[in-house]
Design a protein around this motif. Structure first.
Motif, short mmCIF file in Angstrom:
data_model
loop_
_atom_site.label_atom_id
_atom_site.label_comp_id
_atom_site.label_asym_id
_atom_site.label_seq_id
_atom_site.Cartn_x
_atom_site.Cartn_y
_atom_site.Cartn_z
N THR A 115 45.26 46.97 35.93
CA THR A 115 46.10 46.31 36.94
C THR A 115 45.23 45.83 38.07
OG1 THR A 115 47.99 47.52 36.38
CG2 THR A 115 48.20 46.12 38.28
N ILE A 116 44.33 46.66 38.75
CA ILE A 116 43.43 46.38 39.71
C ILE A 116 42.48 45.43 39.40
CG2 ILE A 116 41.48 47.02 41.30
CD1 ILE A 116 44.34 48.27 41.75
N ARG A 117 41.89 45.31 38.16
CA ARG A 117 41.04 44.28 37.86
C ARG A 117 41.63 42.82 37.52
NH1 ARG A 117 38.68 48.40 34.63
NH2 ARG A 117 39.82 48.10 32.92
N GLY A 118 42.80 42.91 37.15
CA GLY A 118 43.72 41.70 36.93
C GLY A 118 43.89 41.12 38.34
N ILE A 119 44.13 41.87 39.73
CA ILE A 119 44.39 41.30 40.79
C ILE A 119 42.80 40.77 41.14
CG2 ILE A 119 44.81 41.97 43.11
CD1 ILE A 119 46.83 43.51 42.32
N LEU A 120 41.65 41.56 41.12
CA LEU A 120 40.45 41.11 41.32
C LEU A 120 40.03 39.76 40.88
CD1 LEU A 120 38.95 44.69 41.62
CD2 LEU A 120 39.75 43.41 43.52
N LYS A 121 40.32 39.46 39.83
CA LYS A 121 40.01 38.40 38.92
C LYS A 121 40.94 37.09 39.17
CE LYS A 121 37.16 40.93 35.55
NZ LYS A 121 35.95 40.39 36.30
N ASN A 122 41.97 37.21 40.03
CA ASN A 122 43.06 36.30 39.71
C ASN A 122 42.52 35.33 40.97
OD1 ASN A 122 45.52 34.61 39.99
ND2 ASN A 122 46.76 36.45 39.41
N GLU A 123 42.33 34.00 40.72
CA GLU A 123 42.12 33.16 41.79
C GLU A 123 43.18 32.62 42.47
OE1 GLU A 123 44.33 30.95 39.24
OE2 GLU A 123 43.03 32.12 38.54
N LYS A 124 44.46 32.92 42.24
CA LYS A 124 45.53 32.60 43.00
C LYS A 124 45.38 33.34 44.50
CE LYS A 124 49.04 36.04 41.94
NZ LYS A 124 50.32 36.03 41.30
N TYR A 125 44.68 34.30 44.79
CA TYR A 125 44.68 35.02 46.04
C TYR A 125 43.79 34.23 46.94
CZ TYR A 125 47.24 38.59 43.31
OH TYR A 125 48.15 39.41 42.75
N THR A 126 43.13 33.41 46.41
CA THR A 126 42.05 32.55 47.31
C THR A 126 42.82 31.33 47.72
OG1 THR A 126 41.26 31.26 45.21
CG2 THR A 126 40.19 33.50 46.08
N GLY A 127 44.20 31.04 47.16
CA GLY A 127 44.58 29.63 47.53
C GLY A 127 44.64 28.64 46.33
N ASP A 128 43.98 28.72 45.37
CA ASP A 128 43.66 27.82 44.47
C ASP A 128 44.63 28.37 43.22
OD1 ASP A 128 41.67 26.89 45.87
OD2 ASP A 128 39.99 27.86 44.66
N ALA A 129 44.72 27.20 42.15
CA ALA A 129 45.56 27.68 40.87
C ALA A 129 44.65 27.05 39.73
CB ALA A 129 46.90 27.09 41.27
N ILE A 130 44.53 27.74 38.70
CA ILE A 130 44.14 27.32 37.46
C ILE A 130 45.54 27.05 36.68
CG2 ILE A 130 42.77 27.72 35.39
CD1 ILE A 130 40.90 29.09 37.18
N LEU A 131 45.75 25.96 36.23
CA LEU A 131 46.79 25.67 35.27
C LEU A 131 46.77 25.58 33.81
CD1 LEU A 131 48.72 22.65 37.11
CD2 LEU A 131 48.92 25.02 37.79
N GLN A 132 47.49 26.09 33.05
CA GLN A 132 47.36 25.97 31.57
C GLN A 132 46.40 27.16 31.06
OE1 GLN A 132 48.69 22.69 28.90
NE2 GLN A 132 46.55 22.30 28.79
N LYS A 133 46.60 28.36 31.85
CA LYS A 133 45.75 29.53 31.24
C LYS A 133 46.47 29.97 29.96
CE LYS A 133 44.55 31.70 35.66
NZ LYS A 133 44.72 32.92 36.55
N THR A 134 47.59 29.73 29.55
CA THR A 134 48.12 30.17 28.35
C THR A 134 48.85 28.85 27.84
OG1 THR A 134 50.20 30.64 29.36
CG2 THR A 134 48.73 32.34 28.91
N TYR A 135 49.28 28.82 26.46
CA TYR A 135 49.96 27.80 26.13
C TYR A 135 50.79 28.11 24.71
CZ TYR A 135 46.46 27.85 22.10
OH TYR A 135 45.61 28.19 21.20
#
Length: 233
Positions: free
Chosen positions: A47-67
């Motif tokens: 869970t901690i690693r998931g937060i540390l690697k999530n770009e959304k906390y920088t204000g950015d967003a990557i769309l379509q990580k899943t499909y």
């Protein structure tokens, strides 16, 4: 809208990792303090690693990580679909500098433990992964998402150039250009096999060394593949 309480927890996690703590230790500390996850569960290193690697906390967003595939199954996007990076999409909790510093810390910790960050599955995620070699420094190329105004496109870049631009001046190459070059090369091999592959095969046979046996077998397979492709043209 940023939740102030959740934002403080995210900041705490990043700060603790930067101070030298491992992800499991941070998870244990949060559990001991009685702080639940967003879903009310216990914290884990994953869970901690998931937060540390999530770009959304920088204000950015990557769309379509899943499909969703043709059978309506949700899949992780390993390059089958385009991804889109939107910068400054929302209010940031963590700066890009902190985010990148944490990523560097995690990578260093993994190296110290002898853990390979990228296993074979990751290396083979894309057709050209690990196969494009920089002519200037010899490093492999990495797949990246570039932007030109509002337009996003895939490009391949020298890994050393990305880490330290002063050590390698090699520029990026668009994915579409690499694919065109690859098709051109394959066509040349198909129509020029008698001038390229077969002479090389005969030269290897003439050397009569056992360590060349595997290379000869591989070339024979390649010749057979090119013949099959030529028959399909």
């Amino acid at each position: 809208m940023v939740n102030p309480e959740q934002a403080e927890i995210v900041k705490y996690i990043f700060a603790e990792v930067l101070s030298g703590k491992g992800t499991q230790k941070v998870a244990d500390d949060l559990n001991q303090m009685g702080i639940p996850t967003k879903r009310g569960a216990r914290w884990t290193a994953t869970t901690i690693r998931g937060i540390l690697k999530n770009e959304k906390y920088t204000g950015d967003a990557i769309l379509q990580k899943t499909y969703t595939d043709s059978r309506f199954n949700k899949r992780t996007n390993y390059g089958e679909k385009n991804k889109y990076l939107i910068e400054n999409h929302h209010e940031a909790i963590i700066s890009h500098e902190v985010f990148e510093a944490v990523e560097a810390a995690l990578n260093q910790r993994a190296k110290e433990k002898g853990i390979e960050k990228r296993n074979n599955k990751y290396q083979n995620r894309y057709s050209f992964s690990g196969k494009i070699i920089c002519s200037e420094c010899g490093s492999t190329f990495k797949r990246r998402i570039h932007s030109s105004g509002a337009r996003k496109y895939v490009a391949w870049c020298c890994s050393k150039h990305l880490k330290q631009i002063t050590e390698c001046s090699m520029q990026f190459i668009r994915d579409e250009d690499i694919k065109k070059a690859f098709v051109t090369m394959m066509n040349k091999l198909i129509f020029g096999r008698k001038l390229i592959l077969q002479p090389l095969l005969e030269a290897l046979r003439g050397m009569n060394k056992s360590d060349n046996l595997s290379r000869i077998q591989e070339l024979e397979k390649q010749i057979e593949k090119t013949r099959n492709r030529e028959n399909c043209l």
